[in-house]
Scaffold this motif. Structure first.
Motif, PDB file in Angstrom:
ATOM      1  N   GLU A  14       0.861  -1.170   0.000  1.00 34.81           N
ATOM      2  CA  GLU A  14       0.000   0.000   0.000  1.00 34.81           C
ATOM      3  C   GLU A  14       0.901   1.225   0.000  1.00 34.81           C
ATOM      4  N   SER A  15       0.388   2.328  -0.516  1.00 38.31           N
ATOM      5  CA  SER A  15       1.233   3.521  -0.590  1.00 38.31           C
ATOM      6  C   SER A  15       0.438   4.762  -0.255  1.00 38.31           C
ATOM      7  N   ALA A  16       1.182   5.805   0.064  1.00 42.56           N
ATOM      8  CA  ALA A  16       0.618   7.125   0.339  1.00 42.56           C
ATOM      9  C   ALA A  16       1.591   8.163  -0.205  1.00 42.56           C
ATOM     10  N   SER A  17       1.187   9.414  -0.140  1.00 42.77           N
ATOM     11  CA  SER A  17       2.043  10.487  -0.624  1.00 42.77           C
ATOM     12  C   SER A  17       2.006  11.645   0.352  1.00 42.77           C
ATOM     13  N   LEU A  18       3.180  12.156   0.685  1.00 42.70           N
ATOM     14  CA  LEU A  18       3.309  13.361   1.506  1.00 42.70           C
ATOM     15  C   LEU A  18       3.742  14.507   0.608  1.00 42.70           C
ATOM     16  N   VAL A  19       3.017  15.609   0.671  1.00 45.05           N
ATOM     17  CA  VAL A  19       3.368  16.799  -0.102  1.00 45.05           C
ATOM     18  C   VAL A  19       3.438  17.999   0.841  1.00 45.05           C
ATOM     19  N   TRP A  20       4.605  18.646   0.862  1.00 47.48           N
ATOM     20  CA  TRP A  20       4.759  19.927   1.554  1.00 47.48           C
ATOM     21  C   TRP A  20       4.542  21.031   0.528  1.00 47.48           C
ATOM     22  N   SER A  21       3.656  21.981   0.835  1.00 42.97           N
ATOM     23  CA  SER A  21       3.355  23.047  -0.116  1.00 42.97           C
ATOM     24  C   SER A  21       3.337  24.408   0.566  1.00 42.97           C
ATOM     25  N   ASP A  22       3.948  25.372  -0.123  1.00 44.71           N
ATOM     26  CA  ASP A  22       3.871  26.764   0.333  1.00 44.71           C
ATOM     27  C   ASP A  22       2.998  27.588  -0.592  1.00 44.71           C
ATOM     28  N   GLY A  23       2.248  26.908  -1.466  1.00 50.82           N
ATOM     29  CA  GLY A  23       1.430  27.599  -2.447  1.00 50.82           C
ATOM     30  C   GLY A  23       2.128  27.783  -3.774  1.00 50.82           C
ATOM     31  N   ARG A  24       3.439  27.587  -3.784  1.00 50.65           N
ATOM     32  CA  ARG A  24       4.220  27.716  -5.010  1.00 50.65           C
ATOM     33  C   ARG A  24       4.972  26.440  -5.339  1.00 50.65           C
ATOM     34  N   HIS A  25       5.546  25.842  -4.306  1.00 47.24           N
ATOM     35  CA  HIS A  25       6.316  24.610  -4.488  1.00 47.24           C
ATOM     36  C   HIS A  25       5.526  23.415  -3.965  1.00 47.24           C
ATOM     37  N   LEU A  26       5.682  22.278  -4.626  1.00 43.17           N
ATOM     38  CA  LEU A  26       5.123  21.013  -4.170  1.00 43.17           C
ATOM     39  C   LEU A  26       6.285  20.057  -3.955  1.00 43.17           C
ATOM     40  N   VAL A  27       6.551  19.729  -2.700  1.00 41.41           N
ATOM     41  CA  VAL A  27       7.695  18.888  -2.333  1.00 41.41           C
ATOM     42  C   VAL A  27       7.143  17.510  -1.999  1.00 41.41           C
ATOM     43  N   LYS A  28       7.242  16.582  -2.938  1.00 37.18           N
ATOM     44  CA  LYS A  28       6.521  15.304  -2.863  1.00 37.18           C
ATOM     45  C   LYS A  28       7.430  14.164  -2.407  1.00 37.18           C
ATOM     46  N   SER A  29       6.883  13.308  -1.554  1.00 38.41           N
ATOM     47  CA  SER A  29       7.586  12.108  -1.092  1.00 38.41           C
ATOM     48  C   SER A  29       6.635  10.921  -1.076  1.00 38.41           C
ATOM     49  N   PRO A  30       6.967   9.838  -1.775  1.00 41.50           N
ATOM     50  CA  PRO A  30       6.140   8.635  -1.684  1.00 41.50           C
ATOM     51  C   PRO A  30       6.382   7.907  -0.369  1.00 41.50           C
ATOM     52  N   ILE A  31       5.355   7.269   0.151  1.00 39.27           N
ATOM     53  CA  ILE A  31       5.436   6.440   1.348  1.00 39.27           C
ATOM     54  C   ILE A  31       4.935   5.062   0.960  1.00 39.27           C
ATOM     55  N   VAL A  32       5.780   4.054   1.089  1.00 31.55           N
ATOM     56  CA  VAL A  32       5.446   2.705   0.629  1.00 31.55           C
ATOM     57  C   VAL A  32       5.584   1.719   1.789  1.00 31.55           C
ATOM     58  N   VAL A  33       4.534   0.954   2.017  1.00 30.66           N
ATOM     59  CA  VAL A  33       4.546  -0.109   3.020  1.00 30.66           C
ATOM     60  C   VAL A  33       4.259  -1.419   2.295  1.00 30.66           C
ATOM     61  N   TYR A  34       5.121  -2.404   2.461  1.00 37.15           N
ATOM     62  CA  TYR A  34       4.943  -3.661   1.756  1.00 37.15           C
ATOM     63  C   TYR A  34       5.244  -4.839   2.675  1.00 37.15           C
ATOM     64  N   THR A  35       4.939  -6.037   2.205  1.00 35.09           N
ATOM     65  CA  THR A  35       5.132  -7.242   3.009  1.00 35.09           C
ATOM     66  C   THR A  35       5.947  -8.264   2.216  1.00 35.09           C
ATOM     67  N   ASP A  36       6.224  -9.382   2.862  1.00 36.38           N
ATOM     68  CA  ASP A  36       6.937 -10.463   2.168  1.00 36.38           C
ATOM     69  C   ASP A  36       6.142 -10.987   0.974  1.00 36.38           C
ATOM     70  N   ASN A  37       4.822 -10.784   1.000  1.00 41.83           N
ATOM     71  CA  ASN A  37       3.996 -11.247  -0.120  1.00 41.83           C
ATOM     72  C   ASN A  37       4.276 -10.486  -1.404  1.00 41.83           C
ATOM     73  N   ASP A  38       4.940  -9.313  -1.288  1.00 43.52           N
ATOM     74  CA  ASP A  38       5.290  -8.533  -2.466  1.00 43.52           C
ATOM     75  C   ASP A  38       6.600  -8.967  -3.097  1.00 43.52           C
ATOM     76  N   LEU A  39       7.281  -9.905  -2.457  1.00 40.75           N
ATOM     77  CA  LEU A  39       8.554 -10.416  -2.989  1.00 40.75           C
ATOM     78  C   LEU A  39       8.304 -11.640  -3.832  1.00 40.75           C
ATOM     79  N   PRO A  40       9.112 -11.869  -4.858  1.00 40.21           N
ATOM     80  CA  PRO A  40       8.942 -13.077  -5.680  1.00 40.21           C
ATOM     81  C   PRO A  40       9.163 -14.335  -4.867  1.00 40.21           C
ATOM     82  N   SER A  41       8.397 -15.369  -5.159  1.00 39.85           N
ATOM     83  CA  SER A  41       8.475 -16.617  -4.380  1.00 39.85           C
ATOM     84  C   SER A  41       9.789 -17.356  -4.574  1.00 39.85           C
TER      85      SER A  41
END
Length: 469
Positions: free
Chosen positions: A441-468
């Motif tokens: 699952e993922s989310a996104s953090l954005v810091w904004s001053d009205g002019r700049h958008l400072v974006k960072s992805p947030i990713v949470v994963y499990t062993d099920n996302d790894l190849p078997s």
């Protein structure tokens, strides 16, 4: 590593290295990671291709946080090669075919029924297309029509008139062959057409998660890497197939090796505006200003494209940067369990681990955030971060978090940052709480001053996302 030393001695500003070790390995034996660490200490950013082993997950290389790992994505130009059957049906396939049959139709046979002066049609995996092309070429076929049921988003240079059809279109071809006693076809010279879906990460582009550092999201960013015009040695065949006597100084090539130089060029562009910025500052600027990509077109989402698609114009004015020092990386390596001896294999210096340090990779001041959690269990993870103001002052940035997952709750503390001066730093913590996760699952953090958008992805994963395997 000798090449790294030479580049550092030459005083370069950026190192671009379109090479990989075949897979992510321990940093003590990762010559690219070691060379990049030495470059970082001298103020040089290393940009590395993520690899071409996709779409399988956990295949990305260049996974050290002190270098920038680049995925390959499409551009808005697709190169196609059309097949015209004897009954007038037109089938669109993929190939870079410079040959002219001038509309002449030739007998069409299937499989082993190959004779001279016929069009050849064979099923094949995309990875073995070069072999099929070679066999048809050696047999004297006028052309070849292939089944492309694996990597459908790439066109390759062919040594004879050819086209690779997706399964549905290939089945139409087979139906036509079975419907008439004298099937025939011609293949048109390749043309380009607009692709409005771009950019989309190429199927061949290597994916995360990061098997060496699960808390560092790799690849970092994507860039154009499909059907790229590239310089080429005239001593080699453009199709790289024996017997193809053509020579050219430019070729059309796909791969993360093509994407990597694009990002290196953007990094150099940013450096012309900010010559005193550190490698981590430039890396942060590229990542936090990247275009958001459409996860529905790339099912692996951030594991495929990291922070998004590189945006040269925005990268020169990111507003805020995530800055990391050499000691931050040393502290991270200490937290990974490296002792003094192995640490020196990477840093080349007498680096020492702080006493009683509890520093972990998730604590590194990295522009993206990732963590692996146990499947179907509650979790809480905190990412401490700090940002430096490189935009106007005074300024006020507000945090905005977006997620499509009801299983994730993300808080930013504090959620407002006030800067009174240029280069002022502020600290914050991103808290991620969840339960019942089976897959990423993922989310996104954005810091904004009205002019700049400072974006960072947030990713949470499990062993099920790894190849078997």
């Amino acid at each position: 590593m000798a090449a790294f030393d030479d580049a550092i001695a030459d005083g370069v500003g950026i190192i671009t290295i379109s090479l990989g070790l075949g897979g992510a390995v321990d940093f003590t034996i990762d010559s690219i990671a070691i060379g990049a660490f030495h470059a970082m200490q001298k103020g040089i950013l290393t940009v590395n291709s993520a690899g071409n082993n996709g779409p399988k997950r956990a295949t990305a290389v260049g996974v050290a946080p002190w270098l920038l790992s680049v995925a390959a994505s499409s551009t808005d130009r697709r190169i196609i090669s059309k097949v015209i059957l004897g009954d007038g049906t037109r089938l669109t396939g993929a190939a870079i075919n410079s040959f002219q049959l001038r509309g002449e139709k030739f007998p069409l046979v299937y499989g082993k029924m190959l004779h001279l002066n016929v069009m050849h049609s064979v099923p094949s995996k995309f990875s073995s297309q070069a072999h099929i092309h070679l066999e048809a070429f050696k047999a004297g076929a006028v052309g070849a029509i292939l089944l492309n049921d694996f990597q459908t988003d790439v066109s390759f240079i062919v040594p004879l008139p050819a086209s690779a059809l997706r399964p549905k279109r290939f089945n139409k071809l087979l139906s036509y062959i079975n419907s008439t006693k004298s099937p025939e076809a011609t293949i048109l010279r390749s043309v380009s057409r607009k692709d409005a879906s771009a950019p989309v990460v190429a199927q061949f582009s290597s994916r995360g998660p990061n098997i060496i550092l699960p808390e560092i999201l790799k690849p970092d960013i994507s860039a154009p890497g499909v059907d790229i015009l590239a310089a080429f040695s005239p001593l080699a065949s453009p199709s790289e197939i024996s017997g193809d006597k053509r020579a050219a100084r430019y070729n059309i090539i796909s791969g993360t090796s093509m994407a990597c130089p694009h990002v290196a060029g953007v990094a150099a562009y940013v450096k012309t505006f900010h010559p005193n910025w550190s490698p981590s500052a430039i890396q942060s600027a590229l990542m936090t200003t990247a275009w958001r990509m459409n996860a529905t077109r790339t099912p692996d989402g951030e594991l495929a494209y990291g922070s998004g698609h590189v945006n040269p114009v925005k990268a020169i004015s990111p507003g805020l940067i995530y800055h990391a020092h050499k000691q931050d990386y040393v502290n991270m390596l200490c937290g990974m369990g490296y002792d003094t001896k192995n640490m020196r294999l990477i840093t080349g210096e007498n680096s020492q681990c702080p006493k009683n340090s509890t520093f972990s990779a998730k604590d590194l001041n990295y522009p993206s955030m990732a963590v692996k959690v146990p499947p179907n269990k509650p979790f809480k993870v905190e990412f401490p971060r700090r940002v430096k103001n490189v935009g106007p002052a005074p300024s006020i940035y507000k945090a905005e978090v977006t997620t499509t997952s009801p299983r994730l709750k993300v808080r930013v503390i504090p959620n407002v940052l006030s800067f009174r001066s240029l280069y002022e730093e502020k600290h914050f913590v991103v808290s991620v709480v969840g339960k019942g996760l089976e897959l990423m699952e993922s989310a996104s953090l954005v810091w904004s001053d009205g002019r700049h958008l400072v974006k960072s992805p947030i990713v949470v994963y499990t062993d099920n996302d790894l190849p078997s395997d």
